[in-house]
Every structure is written in C-alpha cells, then in structure tokens.
Design a protein around this motif. Structure first.
Motif, PDB file in Angstrom:
ATOM      1  N   HIS B  12      -0.407  -8.527   5.157  1.00 25.29           N
ATOM      2  CA  HIS B  12       0.068  -9.434   4.107  1.00 25.29           C
ATOM      3  C   HIS B  12      -1.002  -9.580   3.046  1.00 25.29           C
ATOM      4  O   HIS B  12      -2.188  -9.574   3.353  1.00 25.29           O
ATOM      5  N   PHE B  13      -0.570  -9.677   1.791  1.00 27.52           N
ATOM      6  CA  PHE B  13      -1.497 -10.050   0.716  1.00 27.52           C
ATOM      7  C   PHE B  13      -1.039 -11.408   0.221  1.00 27.52           C
ATOM      8  O   PHE B  13      -0.107 -11.488  -0.568  1.00 27.52           O
ATOM      9  N   GLY B  14      -1.669 -12.480   0.700  1.00 25.60           N
ATOM     10  CA  GLY B  14      -1.171 -13.801   0.356  1.00 25.60           C
ATOM     11  C   GLY B  14       0.266 -13.905   0.809  1.00 25.60           C
ATOM     12  O   GLY B  14       0.572 -13.714   1.981  1.00 25.60           O
ATOM     13  N   LYS B  17       4.415  -9.588   1.758  1.00 19.84           N
ATOM     14  CA  LYS B  17       4.391  -8.865   3.024  1.00 19.84           C
ATOM     15  C   LYS B  17       4.422  -7.374   2.707  1.00 19.84           C
ATOM     16  O   LYS B  17       5.483  -6.763   2.644  1.00 19.84           O
ATOM     17  N   ALA B  18       3.243  -6.801   2.492  1.00 25.71           N
ATOM     18  CA  ALA B  18       3.173  -5.404   2.070  1.00 25.71           C
ATOM     19  C   ALA B  18       3.672  -4.483   3.176  1.00 25.71           C
ATOM     20  O   ALA B  18       4.410  -3.529   2.908  1.00 25.71           O
ATOM     21  N   ILE B  19       3.265  -4.740   4.429  1.00 26.08           N
ATOM     22  CA  ILE B  19       3.914  -4.088   5.564  1.00 26.08           C
ATOM     23  C   ILE B  19       4.116  -5.098   6.676  1.00 26.08           C
ATOM     24  O   ILE B  19       3.304  -5.998   6.881  1.00 26.08           O
ATOM     25  N   PRO B  37      11.104   3.117  -1.678  1.00 24.49           N
ATOM     26  CA  PRO B  37      11.028   2.788  -3.106  1.00 24.49           C
ATOM     27  C   PRO B  37       9.639   2.288  -3.500  1.00 24.49           C
ATOM     28  O   PRO B  37       8.799   2.048  -2.633  1.00 24.49           O
ATOM     29  N   ASN B  38       9.393   2.129  -4.799  1.00 25.79           N
ATOM     30  CA  ASN B  38       8.103   1.609  -5.269  1.00 25.79           C
ATOM     31  C   ASN B  38       7.816   0.251  -4.650  1.00 25.79           C
ATOM     32  O   ASN B  38       8.707  -0.577  -4.532  1.00 25.79           O
ATOM     33  N   GLY B  39       6.577   0.060  -4.241  1.00 27.90           N
ATOM     34  CA  GLY B  39       6.188  -1.223  -3.666  1.00 27.90           C
ATOM     35  C   GLY B  39       6.630  -1.408  -2.229  1.00 27.90           C
ATOM     36  O   GLY B  39       6.557  -2.502  -1.678  1.00 27.90           O
ATOM     37  N   ALA B  40       7.073  -0.323  -1.590  1.00 30.15           N
ATOM     38  CA  ALA B  40       7.574  -0.429  -0.221  1.00 30.15           C
ATOM     39  C   ALA B  40       6.439  -0.638   0.782  1.00 30.15           C
ATOM     40  O   ALA B  40       6.668  -1.061   1.908  1.00 30.15           O
ATOM     41  N   GLY B  41       5.216  -0.315   0.386  1.00 35.33           N
ATOM     42  CA  GLY B  41       4.087  -0.507   1.302  1.00 35.33           C
ATOM     43  C   GLY B  41       3.501   0.792   1.820  1.00 35.33           C
ATOM     44  O   GLY B  41       2.686   0.790   2.749  1.00 35.33           O
ATOM     45  N   LYS B  42       3.870   1.917   1.215  1.00 30.72           N
ATOM     46  CA  LYS B  42       3.417   3.218   1.709  1.00 30.72           C
ATOM     47  C   LYS B  42       1.905   3.378   1.564  1.00 30.72           C
ATOM     48  O   LYS B  42       1.205   3.734   2.523  1.00 30.72           O
ATOM     49  N   THR B  43       1.410   3.106   0.357  1.00 31.44           N
ATOM     50  CA  THR B  43      -0.033   3.257   0.137  1.00 31.44           C
ATOM     51  C   THR B  43      -0.822   2.262   0.987  1.00 31.44           C
ATOM     52  O   THR B  43      -1.878   2.598   1.539  1.00 31.44           O
ATOM     53  N   THR B  44      -0.273   1.053   1.127  1.00 32.70           N
ATOM     54  CA  THR B  44      -0.938   0.055   1.968  1.00 32.70           C
ATOM     55  C   THR B  44      -1.074   0.561   3.404  1.00 32.70           C
ATOM     56  O   THR B  44      -2.106   0.364   4.054  1.00 32.70           O
ATOM     57  N   LEU B  45      -0.054   1.244   3.861  1.00 30.57           N
ATOM     58  CA  LEU B  45      -0.108   1.825   5.207  1.00 30.57           C
ATOM     59  C   LEU B  45      -1.280   2.812   5.311  1.00 30.57           C
ATOM     60  O   LEU B  45      -2.078   2.759   6.259  1.00 30.57           O
ATOM     61  N   PHE B  84      -5.694  10.457  -2.749  1.00 33.66           N
ATOM     62  CA  PHE B  84      -5.323   9.178  -3.340  1.00 33.66           C
ATOM     63  C   PHE B  84      -4.219   9.346  -4.375  1.00 33.66           C
ATOM     64  O   PHE B  84      -4.153  10.345  -5.085  1.00 33.66           O
ATOM     65  N   GLN B  85      -3.369   8.305  -4.422  1.00 31.46           N
ATOM     66  CA  GLN B  85      -2.273   8.321  -5.392  1.00 31.46           C
ATOM     67  C   GLN B  85      -2.815   8.364  -6.824  1.00 31.46           C
ATOM     68  O   GLN B  85      -2.376   9.169  -7.632  1.00 31.46           O
ATOM     69  N   ASN B  86      -3.815   7.489  -7.095  1.00 30.53           N
ATOM     70  CA  ASN B  86      -4.525   7.574  -8.380  1.00 30.53           C
ATOM     71  C   ASN B  86      -5.788   8.396  -8.110  1.00 30.53           C
ATOM     72  O   ASN B  86      -6.677   7.952  -7.405  1.00 30.53           O
ATOM     73  N   GLU B 208       5.775  10.822  -0.398  1.00 28.82           N
ATOM     74  CA  GLU B 208       6.331  11.708  -1.408  1.00 28.82           C
ATOM     75  C   GLU B 208       7.633  11.142  -1.953  1.00 28.82           C
ATOM     76  O   GLU B 208       8.447  10.600  -1.219  1.00 28.82           O
ATOM     77  N   HIS B 209       7.807  11.270  -3.262  1.00 30.69           N
ATOM     78  CA  HIS B 209       9.055  10.798  -3.871  1.00 30.69           C
ATOM     79  C   HIS B 209      10.061  11.930  -4.054  1.00 30.69           C
ATOM     80  O   HIS B 209      11.248  11.690  -4.188  1.00 30.69           O
ATOM     81  N   ASP B 210       9.568  13.167  -4.076  1.00 26.42           N
ATOM     82  CA  ASP B 210      10.453  14.304  -4.321  1.00 26.42           C
ATOM     83  C   ASP B 210      11.274  14.601  -3.058  1.00 26.42           C
ATOM     84  O   ASP B 210      10.783  15.169  -2.094  1.00 26.42           O
TER      85      ASP B 210
HETATM   86  N1  LIG Z   1      -4.876  -5.095  -2.824  1.00 26.35           N
HETATM   87  C1  LIG Z   1      -3.668  -5.703  -2.991  1.00 26.35           C
HETATM   88  N2  LIG Z   1      -3.623  -6.994  -3.304  1.00 26.35           N
HETATM   89  C2  LIG Z   1      -2.430  -7.625  -3.461  1.00 26.35           C
HETATM   90  N3  LIG Z   1      -1.246  -7.020  -3.313  1.00 26.35           N
HETATM   91  C3  LIG Z   1      -1.228  -5.727  -2.997  1.00 26.35           C
HETATM   92  C4  LIG Z   1      -2.449  -4.984  -2.813  1.00 26.35           C
HETATM   93  N4  LIG Z   1      -2.145  -3.702  -2.508  1.00 26.35           N
HETATM   94  C5  LIG Z   1      -0.806  -3.642  -2.503  1.00 26.35           C
HETATM   95  N5  LIG Z   1      -0.251  -4.842  -2.789  1.00 26.35           N
HETATM   96  C6  LIG Z   1       1.184  -5.156  -2.845  1.00 26.35           C
HETATM   97  O1  LIG Z   1       1.752  -4.656  -1.675  1.00 26.35           O
HETATM   98  C7  LIG Z   1       3.042  -4.085  -1.948  1.00 26.35           C
HETATM   99  C8  LIG Z   1       3.079  -2.651  -1.464  1.00 26.35           C
HETATM  100  O2  LIG Z   1       2.251  -1.864  -2.302  1.00 26.35           O
HETATM  101  P1  LIG Z   1       1.980  -0.314  -2.060  1.00 26.35           P
HETATM  102  O3  LIG Z   1       1.012   0.122  -3.072  1.00 26.35           O
HETATM  103  O4  LIG Z   1       1.634  -0.115  -0.646  1.00 26.35           O
HETATM  104  O5  LIG Z   1       3.402   0.306  -2.357  1.00 26.35           O
HETATM  105  P2  LIG Z   1       3.824   1.841  -2.408  1.00 26.35           P
HETATM  106  O6  LIG Z   1       4.910   1.997  -1.448  1.00 26.35           O
HETATM  107  O7  LIG Z   1       2.656   2.714  -2.268  1.00 26.35           O
HETATM  108  O8  LIG Z   1       4.403   1.927  -3.871  1.00 26.35           O
HETATM  109  P3  LIG Z   1       4.367   3.137  -4.930  1.00 26.35           P
HETATM  110  O9  LIG Z   1       5.500   4.038  -4.609  1.00 26.35           O
HETATM  111  O10 LIG Z   1       4.552   2.459  -6.242  1.00 26.35           O
HETATM  112  O11 LIG Z   1       3.049   3.782  -4.794  1.00 26.35           O
HETATM  113  C9  LIG Z   1       3.269  -4.214  -3.437  1.00 26.35           C
HETATM  114  O12 LIG Z   1       4.062  -5.383  -3.652  1.00 26.35           O
HETATM  115  C10 LIG Z   1       1.887  -4.432  -3.986  1.00 26.35           C
HETATM  116  O13 LIG Z   1       1.915  -5.218  -5.141  1.00 26.35           O
END
Ligand SMILES: Nc1ncnc2c1ncn2[C@@H]1O[C@H](COP(=O)(O)OP(=O)(O)OP(=O)(O)O)[C@@H](O)[C@H]1O
Ligand SMILES: [Mg+2]
Lengths: 384, 255
Positions: B12-14, B17-19, B37-45, B84-86, B208-210
């Motif tokens: 969780h970020f505050g 619920k990222a995952i 979809p965007n913001g699903a939590g993939k990168t956080t994982l 990294f994504q970026n 991957e989005h493709d």
């Molecule tokens: N360091 C952080 N601090 C606060 N919120 C975060 C942080 N990192 C990610 N989030 C939030 O967690 C959620 C998931 O983000 P994440 O980057 O994991 O999504 P994603 O699936 O990789 O999206 P995308 O397809 O756009 O890359 C988003 O709502 C994002 O704003």
C-alpha cells in the motif's frame, strides 16, 4: 525606446567579439572600483579585455576543440603522448632553470593537484558533494605535525599514518552522513569542516590553538635532509605522479565503474548488485586518503601549521579546481588545480581579490562551459 | 519446479492499494507475463521483487528462500535482475561499459589488484571485456560499443538495458515493458530476443502491453487490475476470461 537600445547592444555583442569582451571587462573593472584605485580598475579592464578576446577568438577558430580532442580521453590522440612526455621533462628540469620563487609556486600547485584529485574521487566519481574537504587536509597536516614535534617520528613513518587518519576520519564522517542526500550531505560535510577547524583552534594544550605548531621537520632520506627546495620539489612531483597513476588505475577498474554507476543512477546501480552504501564509503575513505598525503606534504613544506590554512574557503577553493577542470575528469582536475593554484601568483598585484576573480571566473565558466574545461565527454573506464 | 513464488503479497502507498493479496508462482525456465491496465500495480510488483520497495505484507520466495526483507543489491546477487519502464542506463558511460559494470559482482578483484594490475586483475578485466562484447553481440549492438549510451536510439537503449541485466548472470530476468515506444519491426526483434534468453535457461517475467506479443510468447499470464490478481493461466484461457475482457474494455462496452 530602451528596448531598442538593449536589442542593439545585444546584436552588437553577438557580432563583435571585442565589444562583448569590453562589456564584460568593464563590468569586472567596476566590481574592482570599491576596493582599489582607478589604476587597478583600468589594469583589470585591459587584462580581462585581452584575455576574453583571446578566449573568444580561440573558441571561434576551433583551436580549443582541437586542444580538447587531443587531451580528452575519448579521442584518438596523436600528440598526447609526446606532449605529456615533453611536459614531464619540463617539470623534471624545472629546478635547474627556475628561480626558487617559481619552484615554491610549483610545489604548492603540486599539493593542490593531489588534494583536487582526492576530492574528485568523492565529488566527481561518486557524486557526493563534500564542502569540508579542507578538514581532511588539516587532519593529515596536524597528524604529521603532532607526531613529529611531540613524538619525534619522521616524515616517512608519519606519511602513511597521516593518510590513514585522514582516511579514517573520512570513514567516520561518511557512516552517518551517507544516510543524507544531496544538499544535506553538503551541509553536514561543511559543518564537519568547521568543527575540525574550531577544534584545532581551541584545543590549546594539544594544537597550540591559533598560534599553530612550529618546528616541523622536513623529510629526510638516510640522514640527508630533503628540506631544500629542489629536493622537496621532486618529492612533491613524485607524489603527484603516484597519485595520478593510482587514481587513473582505480578509475578504470570495476571500482571506478561502480562509482560512476552510483553517481548516474543509484536504483539501476543497486539493481545490478552494487552495494551503494559500501561504495560510497569506499569513495569517501579513498578520496580523503589523498587529503592526508597532501596535508603531510604541506606541513613538512611549511614546517608550520595553523588552523588558518584550513578554512571553509580552502574547501571551496579545492572544489572549484575540480569543477573548473570538469567533474569526474582526472586530467581535467589536474589542469583545474594547476590553473587555480597559479592564479593568485599571476594576480599578485590584486591578491586580496582572488576570491572575487575566482567567483567571476566560475560564473563565466558556468555560462560558457558548464561541464568544465575537459568534462562532458563520455567516460573511459576501460584499461588502456 | 518454481523459482519465484509470492504469497498474499501486498503493498500500500498510504491509501492506495498498489498490490493487494497477490499470490502466484513462476515455473523455472518459463516466460510469465504480467498484464493489466495502467496503474494496475505491475511495476510495483517488480519493485517488490527487486527490493526497491518493501512489501506491506506477504512473502516473496526465490528458490525457496525468503527475499522480501533484503536489500536490492543482495537480491541482484542472488540472481534476479531487471530492466526499467523508464530507461535507467548510465548515460555518461559508453555502451560497452554499461554492460561491463553489469558484471560487477560476477568478476571480482580488490583495490590492490586494481592498483598493481596483478594477474587476477588482468584475467578478470579481460573476461569482463570479452563477456561484455558477447552480450552486445547477443542483443545486436556490438557496432556501437564505443558510443555514449544516451546517444543510442530509444529502442537500442531498451535492448542495452537487457544486456546489462543479462551481464549479472541472473536466473530470473524481469522486463518492464521492453517494447514500449518501439515500432513493429523492433518489437518483433525483442520478441525473438526474449525467446533466445529463455533458451539460455533463464526464467523471464515480462510486463507488456502488446497483446499480440504477450499471447504469442508467454507460457503463463497473470492479469492484475487495481492491484488485485483477477485471472491467471495459459494464454488461451486468459484471452477468453470474461473478467479480463471486462478489465480491459470496461463495463460499458460489455453491457
Ligand atoms: N512510490 C509510490 N508512491 C505512491 N504511489 C505509488 C508509488 N508507486 C506506485 N504508486 C501507485 O501505485 C499504483 C500502481 O502503480 P504501478 O506503477 O505499479 O502501475 P503499473 O501497472 O506499472 O502501471 P503502468 O502500466 O502505467 O506502468 C498507481 O496508482 C501508482 O500511482
Ligand atoms: Mg509500470
């Protein structure tokens, strides 16, 4: 109306090198007026005018580019080796040709080169801003001064001890300080620099306070005193070469690559297995080691140390050398240190204002060449 | 055999619920895709796997060893590497150095070897350079070895990140949108590159989005939405899952 005039001046500055230089020179001269008489201001005006015009013409004629390519590690270099050998020979024969005064100046520049090379490891390689480097210089100098005057230890015995104590101080500061980032780290190192200086200034019973320590021995070799200027010159010269060689080797090893990686992107560096904290500590201890060496050389050269030599301004001065040469560029750092160490001598007549000129120079540098004289190329950290 | 397992992983970020309670297993030498979809939590994982963020709850096991409390460099040393994504290349370094630095923990020597250029140094450094060239050949950038990394075209920078990750000799390589911003031809190249990496015996986890790429290449797909795993399975299973279609196309279009 006023807008038109400004536009005209702008256009003229773009077109005429002389005009551009004289504007800057006039500004520099006016800066001087409050401090000195009109004669100095005129001198200032003329010297800046000539200097700047020369620089602008050189920039235009691509001479500088050629020079850069020759001395920058990125480019194939036809003249670099012969030029370096010529330089080495020139430095080697200097004592036979130059008057004592110039030798003295060269010795001081040599000490500054070692200092700047050490600081470049911390700031230029690892990217950790350190505003208190003079403190480690002081620790090196005082370690030798105290061990020599109180315990009678000689130069060669003290040299590793002073270097290690500066290095150890670097480690002790770095352990807590590296939890901080950027600006905070700069402030903590600045604070440390002041603490060390104030301690030296006030611990009368040990350091003799502001009066400093006198009667420090010069180096000697098998009962032969090497205090004579020419001998000392060669010692410093040898240490500059040694420092340069060692730092070049470390720079182009896995250790140097790890430092650059950390400077460029900490997250990426850790993701390939580099222990960030460990390598930052490494940079601090390795960089401050050279401050200890420089401090010992300084103390044995002057045969006297006092807290006055290790002020915040001194730290800024060393940092300016690194920035002038190009952060992270070893040869650039040598060049920057050499130029800035010579500057006060060249500007003898206006010595009081060296900080002013330094500031002016750095402002100009930031405008025209923010990456420093030799900086900004790609790094070369492959053994060659 | 499973190389990577998460159990009820939560971050969780505050209030976000990222995952949330994500459990899955990745089979050895497979290609597992994580979509959503965007913001699903993939990168956080990925950030949790590599120690860049600490999970709020739950466990991550790599080869049956708990890794969720470890530092990023410790995890990298165990054998998990990522892109990294970026893009996060070392831009001031040359292309080859970016790969050389990737071998930091695999080919070691100490300060004194570096100063005295002893035998160990010479051998290791020779290996580092040689391996780096091989990795560059593997991704097809051997002709750009001397170039500053940030002067490479965008697509090549992404591939260079893969080479750098491979240079750490990982068991698992995590690729965060390796084809983002690429044209179809470049995407095709990356797809076969990923296949080649699998053939080296490595496990690949791919964000991957493709969809074309994902469906064509994956052995297993995990679908995240708003931090929750909503489906997983073989490509054909996931493709027809109503929950997945809903997450991707939105409720309105379904109705
Ligand atoms: N360091 C952080 N601090 C606060 N919120 C975060 C942080 N990192 C990610 N989030 C939030 O967690 C959620 C998931 O983000 P994440 O980057 O994991 O999504 P994603 O699936 O990789 O999206 P995308 O397809 O756009 O890359 C988003 O709502 C994002 O704003
Ligand atoms: Mg993402």
């Amino acid at each position: 109306m006023i807008k038109d005039i400004i536009e005209k001046i702008r256009a003229l500055t773009k077109k005429s090198i002389i005009f551009r230089s004289s504007l800057i020179a006039a500004w520099a001269a006016i800066l001087f007026l409050p401090f000195k008489d009109i004669k100095t201001a005129v001198m200032m005006f003329l010297s800046v005018l000539i200097g700047l015009s020369a620089i602008f013409f050189v920039r235009k004629s691509n001479f500088y580019q050629t020079f850069l390519e020759e001395f920058h590690p990125d480019f194939p270099h036809r003249f670099r080796k012969p030029a370096l050998i010529a330089l080495l020979i020139a430095f080697f024969v200097s004592p036979f040709i130059l008057a004592d005064y110039y030798l003295d100046v060269l010795i001081i520049s040599g000490i500054y080169i070692i200092l700047a090379l050490g600081l470049n490891v911390i700031v230029g390689f690892a990217g950790l801003l350190n505003l208190g480097f003079a403190a480690f210089y002081a620790i090196g100098a005082y370690t030798y001064a105290l061990l020599n005057t109180k315990l009678g230890l000689g130069f060669w015995a003290c040299l590793p001890l002073s270097a290690l104590s500066a290095s150890f101080a670097g480690l002790l500061l770095a352990i807590p300080a590296l939890r901080l980032r950027g600006d905070y780290l700069a402030i903590v190192t600045l604070g440390f620099g002041e603490i060390v200086r104030l301690t030296l200034n006030n611990w009368d019973s040990l350091t003799n306070g502001p009066n400093g320590i006198t009667g420090i021995a010069s180096p000697s070799l098998m009962n032969l005193s090497l205090g004579r200027l020419e001998y000392f010159y060669y010692i410093v010269f040898a240490f500059v070469l040694l420092t340069l060689a060692i730092i070049r080797r470390v720079e182009s090893s896995r250790i140097g690559r790890a430092w650059i990686a950390i400077k460029e992107n900490e997250i990426a560096a850790s993701s390939i297995g580099i222990n960030i904290t460990k390598y930052k500590l490494y940079a601090f201890t390795f960089g401050t080691f050279w401050a200890g060496i420089a401090g010992t050389l300084f103390a044995s050269k002057m045969q006297f140390v006092s807290p006055e030599s290790f002020t915040f301004i001194e730290s800024v001065f060393i940092l300016s050398m690194v920035i002038l040469g190009g952060l992270g560029n070893t040869y650039g750092t040598v060049l920057g240190a050499f130029i800035l160490a010579l500057l006060p001598e060249v500007l003898r007549g206006v010595q009081l204002y060296r900080m002013l000129i330094l500031g002016l120079g750095l402002v100009l540098l930031m405008i025209f060449r923010p990456q420093g004289l030799l900086g900004g190329g790609k790094s070369v950290r492959i053994r060659n | 055999m499973f190389v990577l397992e998460t159990n009820r992983l939560t971050r969780h970020f505050g209030g976000i619920k990222a995952i949330e309670d994500v459990s899955f297993k990745a089979k050895d030498r497979s290609i597992v895709s994580i979509i959503g979809p965007n913001g699903a939590g993939k990168t956080t994982l990925f950030n949790c796997f590599t120690g860049i963020t600490k999970p709020t709850k739950g466990s991550i096991r790599f080869m049956n060893k708990e890794i969720s409390g470890l530092q990023p460099h410790e995890i990298a040393n165990l054998g998990i590497s990522r892109t990294f994504q970026n893009i996060r290349l070392f831009s001031e370094m040359s292309v080859i150095e970016n790969v050389m630095v990737g071998q930091h923990t695999k080919r070691k020597y100490n300060l004194f070897s570096a100063i005295f250029h002893n035998n160990n140094f010479l051998i290791q450094e020779q290996n580092i350079l040689q391996n780096a060239f091989e990795y560059l050949e593997f991704i097809g950038l051997q002709n750009f070895a001397d170039m500053r990394a940030d002067n490479l075209p965008y697509g090549s920078q992404r591939r260079l990140e893969i080479a750098r990750a491979l240079a750490t000799e990982p068991d698992i390589i995590l690729l965060d949108e390796p084809t983002a911003g690429m044209n179809p031809a470049e995407t095709e190249e990356v797809m076969s590159l990923i296949k080649n990496i699998q053939e080296l015996g490595k496990t690949i986890i791919l964000i991957e989005h493709d969809m074309h790429l994902v469906m064509g290449i994956s052995d297993w797909i995990i679908v995240l939405d708003h931090g929750v795993k909503i489906a997983e399975g073989k490509p054909e299973q996931v493709r027809n899952d109503p929950l997945v279609i809903e997450a991707y196309l939105g409720k309105e279009t379904i109705n």
